[in-house]
Design a protein around this motif. Structure first.
Motif, PDB file in Angstrom:
ATOM      1  N   THR A   3       0.838  -1.184   0.000  1.00  0.00           N
ATOM      2  CA  THR A   3       0.000   0.000   0.000  1.00  0.00           C
ATOM      3  C   THR A   3       0.874   1.234   0.000  1.00  0.00           C
ATOM      4  O   THR A   3       1.958   1.261   0.582  1.00  0.00           O
ATOM      5  CB  THR A   3      -0.890   0.048   1.249  1.00  0.00           C
ATOM      6  OG1 THR A   3      -0.102  -0.007   2.347  1.00  0.00           O
ATOM      7  CG2 THR A   3      -1.952  -0.967   1.194  1.00  0.00           C
ATOM      8  N   VAL A   4       0.393   2.172  -0.703  1.00  0.00           N
ATOM      9  CA  VAL A   4       1.163   3.409  -0.857  1.00  0.00           C
ATOM     10  C   VAL A   4       0.736   4.345   0.262  1.00  0.00           C
ATOM     11  O   VAL A   4      -0.440   4.610   0.461  1.00  0.00           O
ATOM     12  CB  VAL A   4       0.892   4.049  -2.236  1.00  0.00           C
ATOM     13  CG1 VAL A   4       1.684   5.297  -2.429  1.00  0.00           C
ATOM     14  CG2 VAL A   4       1.151   3.054  -3.332  1.00  0.00           C
ATOM     15  N   SER A   5       1.745   4.805   0.950  1.00  0.00           N
ATOM     16  CA  SER A   5       1.458   5.708   2.055  1.00  0.00           C
ATOM     17  C   SER A   5       1.373   7.148   1.552  1.00  0.00           C
ATOM     18  O   SER A   5       1.726   7.459   0.409  1.00  0.00           O
ATOM     19  CB  SER A   5       2.525   5.564   3.121  1.00  0.00           C
ATOM     20  OG  SER A   5       3.734   6.082   2.645  1.00  0.00           O
ATOM     21  N   GLY A   6       0.923   8.005   2.427  1.00  0.00           N
ATOM     22  CA  GLY A   6       0.778   9.435   2.072  1.00  0.00           C
ATOM     23  C   GLY A   6       2.110  10.086   1.775  1.00  0.00           C
ATOM     24  O   GLY A   6       2.246  10.953   0.905  1.00  0.00           O
ATOM     25  N   GLY A   7       3.152   9.658   2.442  1.00  0.00           N
ATOM     26  CA  GLY A   7       4.477  10.226   2.218  1.00  0.00           C
ATOM     27  C   GLY A   7       5.019   9.846   0.867  1.00  0.00           C
ATOM     28  O   GLY A   7       5.680  10.639   0.184  1.00  0.00           O
TER      29      GLY A   7
END
Length: 149
Positions: A3-7
């Protein structure tokens, strides 16, 4: 799956933004380089044309200076000739003027004495001014005859 994080999303957005910014700057620098090349070529062409023009202008100025010196010499010569002609005119007038006037007056007097008064010519009437009035010569003669006798 990861999953791609916000950062990570923020990092990708910053990387894309930097890529777009670098692309725009590269295009701007390419156009600036093209403009500088065109300007350099224009300055070189102007310099190539200006040098002969300046040489021609320098030649024209030298020629004009030569012509001005010639005109100045001619003007001084004309002034000298005018001065000489004036002196000659004064000399001729003083040398011949007086005697010529005397000869002309003598010739006129001789001509008047020889020709006399023609009888068929009408007598000229003379007018004398007496106290602001003009008196014909015939009337004057009548008045003066009595005083002479």
């Amino acid at each position: 799956m990861h999953t791609v994080s916000g950062g990570e999303v923020a990092g990708i957005l910053v990387a894309v933004f930097w890529a777009i910014l670098v692309s725009f700057l590269a295009v701007a620098l390419a156009r600036l380089a093209q403009t500088l090349r065109a300007t350099t070529k224009l300055v070189a062409d102007v310099t190539d044309q200006a040098v002969p023009l300046l040489a021609d202008a320098s030649t024209a100025v030298r020629s004009a200076q030569t012509q001005i010196e010639r005109v100045d010499a001619i003007a001084s010569d004309v002034q000298e000739v005018t001065s000489n002609a004036s002196a000659l005119s004064t000399t001729v007038a003083s040398t011949f003027g007086g005697p010529l006037v005397k000869v002309a007056a003598f010739g006129y007097g001789v001509r008047r004495a020889v020709s006399g008064r023609k009888e068929d010519a009408p007598a000229r009437t003379r007018h004398d001014v007496i106290v602001g009035r003009t008196v014909p010569g015939a009337r004057r003669d009548k008045r003066t005859r009595g005083k002479k006798d």
